[in-house]
Design an enzyme around this catalytic site. Structure first.
Site, PDB file in Angstrom:
ATOM      1  N   SER A  29      75.882 -44.278  17.963  1.00 15.04           N
ATOM      2  CA  SER A  29      75.388 -45.102  19.062  1.00 15.04           C
ATOM      3  C   SER A  29      76.446 -46.027  19.655  1.00 15.04           C
ATOM      4  CB  SER A  29      74.179 -45.931  18.618  1.00 15.04           C
ATOM      5  OG  SER A  29      74.562 -46.962  17.742  1.00 15.04           O
ATOM      6  N   LYS A  47      75.004 -53.086  17.443  1.00 13.89           N
ATOM      7  CA  LYS A  47      74.883 -53.030  18.905  1.00 13.89           C
ATOM      8  C   LYS A  47      75.760 -54.130  19.517  1.00 13.89           C
ATOM      9  CE  LYS A  47      71.597 -49.961  18.872  1.00 13.89           C
ATOM     10  NZ  LYS A  47      72.037 -48.619  18.986  1.00 13.89           N
TER      11      LYS A  47
END
Length: 153
Positions: free
Chosen positions: A73, A110
């Site tokens: 990701s 993230k």
């Protein structure tokens, strides 16, 4: 795909989080010259000093963890599955920094952004949607990523 859901392969497993052991030191040689991509130089064999990876990678040993990445990701930031993140839990999560967070029962890595009272967690891989954290959700910043230890390809 629900943008507030964390997909299974984006989760960081709890056994992939390791605390730094501050007392352990590993001395390695640090060469004074850069590694050239072309022909070697005869001056490249000079060792400048002996250093420790703790001195190079860790700012606050008491608040630092190693975290193994489990997904792609963050591949746009050259963070791949299997890489090790050095995460400092004592640093302030400033907008734009890469962080490891706890969200609704899962750890994920993230880039954090702030939009008023809402927090946006962004992946750098376009196949992952942003995650919007609303007030009242089970959310906590675990720490700020300070280094990435990449495995060679």
């Amino acid at each position: 795909m629900n943008p507030t859901m964390i997909v299974l392969n984006d989760r960081i497993r709890i056994d992939d989080i390791r605390r730094i052991v501050p007392g352990i030191r590993l001395k390695i040689p640090l060469f004074s010259s850069y590694v050239a991509a072309g022909f070697p130089s005869p001056a490249e064999n000079y060792i400048e000093k002996v250093c420790d990876l703790n001195d190079l990678c860790i700012l606050n040993a008491e608040a630092t963890y190693f975290v193994r990445v489990g997904s792609d990701s963050m591949s746009g930031d050259r963070i791949e599955a299997g890489d090790i993140l050095v995460v400092d839990c004592s640093l302030e999560p400033v907008g734009g920094r890469i962080v490891v967070v706890w969200l609704n029962g899962d750890h994920v890595v993230k880039r954090i952004r702030f939009a008023g009272e809402m927090i946006v967690l962004e992946s750098s891989n376009p196949k992952y949607l942003p995650i919007y954290v609303h007030p009242g959700e089970d959310f906590k910043v675990f720490g700020v990523v300070t280094r990435v230890i990449m495995k060679p390809v």
